[in-house]
Design an enzyme around this catalytic site. Structure first.
Site, PDB file in Angstrom:
ATOM      1  N   LYS A   1      33.426  55.599 119.074  1.00  0.00           N
ATOM      2  CA  LYS A   1      34.843  55.658 118.720  1.00  0.00           C
ATOM      3  C   LYS A   1      35.528  54.346 119.096  1.00  0.00           C
ATOM      4  O   LYS A   1      35.350  53.824 120.207  1.00  0.00           O
ATOM      5  CB  LYS A   1      35.523  56.820 119.446  1.00  0.00           C
ATOM      6  CG  LYS A   1      35.050  58.203 118.985  1.00  0.00           C
ATOM      7  CD  LYS A   1      35.606  58.553 117.621  1.00  0.00           C
ATOM      8  CE  LYS A   1      35.322  60.013 117.271  1.00  0.00           C
ATOM      9  NZ  LYS A   1      35.929  60.395 115.975  1.00  0.00           N
TER      10      LYS A   1
ATOM     11  N   GLU B   1      33.249  54.606 109.701  1.00  0.00           N
ATOM     12  CA  GLU B   1      34.017  55.790 109.318  1.00  0.00           C
ATOM     13  C   GLU B   1      35.518  55.512 109.410  1.00  0.00           C
ATOM     14  O   GLU B   1      36.018  55.120 110.457  1.00  0.00           O
ATOM     15  CB  GLU B   1      33.625  56.946 110.249  1.00  0.00           C
ATOM     16  CG  GLU B   1      34.133  58.300 109.821  1.00  0.00           C
ATOM     17  CD  GLU B   1      33.613  59.406 110.731  1.00  0.00           C
ATOM     18  OE1 GLU B   1      34.270  60.457 110.803  1.00  0.00           O
ATOM     19  OE2 GLU B   1      32.556  59.208 111.367  1.00  0.00           O
TER      20      GLU B   1
ATOM     21  N   ASP C   1      36.926  59.712 105.785  1.00  0.00           N
ATOM     22  CA  ASP C   1      37.077  60.934 106.579  1.00  0.00           C
ATOM     23  C   ASP C   1      38.470  61.517 106.373  1.00  0.00           C
ATOM     24  O   ASP C   1      38.669  62.405 105.552  1.00  0.00           O
ATOM     25  CB  ASP C   1      36.803  60.638 108.048  1.00  0.00           C
ATOM     26  CG  ASP C   1      36.922  61.877 108.937  1.00  0.00           C
ATOM     27  OD1 ASP C   1      37.134  62.988 108.402  1.00  0.00           O
ATOM     28  OD2 ASP C   1      36.801  61.750 110.162  1.00  0.00           O
TER      29      ASP C   1
ATOM     30  N   LYS D   1      33.999  67.642 106.016  1.00  0.00           N
ATOM     31  CA  LYS D   1      34.148  68.528 107.171  1.00  0.00           C
ATOM     32  C   LYS D   1      34.722  69.849 106.678  1.00  0.00           C
ATOM     33  O   LYS D   1      35.712  69.863 105.944  1.00  0.00           O
ATOM     34  CB  LYS D   1      35.086  67.916 108.220  1.00  0.00           C
ATOM     35  CG  LYS D   1      34.566  66.642 108.858  1.00  0.00           C
ATOM     36  CD  LYS D   1      35.556  66.088 109.875  1.00  0.00           C
ATOM     37  CE  LYS D   1      35.034  64.812 110.523  1.00  0.00           C
ATOM     38  NZ  LYS D   1      36.027  64.231 111.458  1.00  0.00           N
TER      39      LYS D   1
END
EC number: 5.1.1.-
Length: 356
Positions: free
Chosen positions: A162, A216, A241, A266
């Protein structure tokens, strides 16, 4: 097999390892458990954990929606008509992703149990196993390397790091991480919308020799035109995303010139398996690769995503580590994790069992 009763429970699942991303620090998570009971004693199990920052609905809001809903339309229905029942879910909960996910997963689980097969077998299993990435939150360099070593010792083959708070710190962190791990492991990154276009181009130029597997959502979710303007070789590595929520946004991203090369699906964004399959069809028509991601979720919804992921040959990446750091879960089973590699079981339905 008739549905006779619905149980809805909200649980706070503590994290054994709190973490930070570009826009928040997470130390605990709430999940909704939804159980469809039947006249045969079989149950359909679903769960949800929507992110308010992404879909505009919190777990508490979704739970309230489900708790106050009149389910007379579902009670007494035969599960053999599950496709019609899934359709009705989206008609009756058009604004509640959390409600959609929990019900849709539970209906799929129950139908696969009715048929007597693992859910993936109903669609056709194309993939037997894949390595999942495991996530390292925003930390200093020493903490990042220590956590990376821990995951290496456990056999994981892919790290997702991250980023997104400070470009120069992100670059330094990745350079030192790559120097430390060498070529032993693949590295993915997720700035969580943390960069502007100039910042991202600077970041890419300074890290392109590090062999990053994918990037991402580097730009804000609504920066579609900026994503389109990127060189094709960069877009090929970008997994959309937060920009990808549903079938419509998938069409938008896939319009020429494309905005990315990878769809990160997702279930908590799409609203469940039914809607995720529509995104898969857009990916097929536009030659997109598929990545499957998650929030901090129970093994219930993680398993559901894995079943759908393994039904498509377009699936190249999975990032389904959302249940690994839960201090406790509402269910067990669903998949086998072996040195970072994920496998489905041969149990019918999702293959999960409730924890009593």
């Amino acid at each position: 097999m008739k549905i006779t009763h619905i149980r809805i429970i909200k649980e706070n699942l503590a994290l054994s390892r709190p973490y930070s991303i570009a826009y928040q620090t997470v130390s605990e998570v709430e999940n909704i458990l939804l159980v469809l009971e039947t006249d045969t004693g079989e149950v359909g199990i679903g769960s949800s954990a929507p992110s308010e920052q992404v879909v505009g609905e919190s777990v508490e809001q979704a739970y309230h929606t489900l708790q106050t809903h009149d389910f007379s339309w579902l009670i007494g229905k035969e599960i053999k008509y599950f496709q019609q029942l899934c359709y009705e879910v989206y008609q009756r909960f058009p604004q509640s992703k959390g409600s959609q996910v929990a019900l849709d997963i539970a209906l799929h689980d129950l139908y696969a149990k009715f048929v007597g097969k693992p859910l993936v077998k109903i669609w056709g299993q194309k993939i037997m196993s894949l390595p999942t990435s495991v996530t390292i939150g925003i930390k200093n360099i020493q903490e990042t390397i220590a956590e990376a070593e821990e995951y290496l010792e456990k056999g994981f083959q892919i790290l997702k790091v991250k980023l997104g708070l400070d470009v120069e710190e992100d670059i330094e962190r990745l350079v030192k991480l790559r120097r430390w791990v060498g070529k032993r492991i693949k590295i993915r990154i997720d700035p969580n919308q943390g960069y502007s276009l100039p910042q991202f181009l600077d970041f890419y130029e300074k890290t392109k020799k590090l062999g990053l597997e994918l990037i991402e959502q580097p730009l804000p979710a609504n920066a579609i035109q900026e994503m389109r303007s990127l060189p094709l070789k960069i877009k090929a590595k970008i997994a959309a995303d937060e920009s990808l929520k549903d079938e419509l946004s998938a069409f938008t991203l896939a319009q020429r010139p494309v905005a990315c090369g990878i769809f990160n699906i997702k279930l908590m964004k799409s609203g469940g398996l039914t809607e995720a399959r529509k995104i898969m069809q857009v990916a097929r028509r536009s030659s997109m690769q598929l990545m499957w991601g998650c929030n901090d979720e129970s093994v219930i919804s993680i398993s559901a995503a894995l079943h759908l992921a393994f039904s498509s040959e377009l699936t190249h990446y999975i990032d389904l580590d959302g249940s690994f750091d839960l201090a406790h879960d509402m269910a067990v089973g669903g998949f086998v994790l072996d040195k970072g590699q994920m496998f489905l079981t041969e149990a019918k339905g999702l293959g999960v069992r409730l924890v009593s």
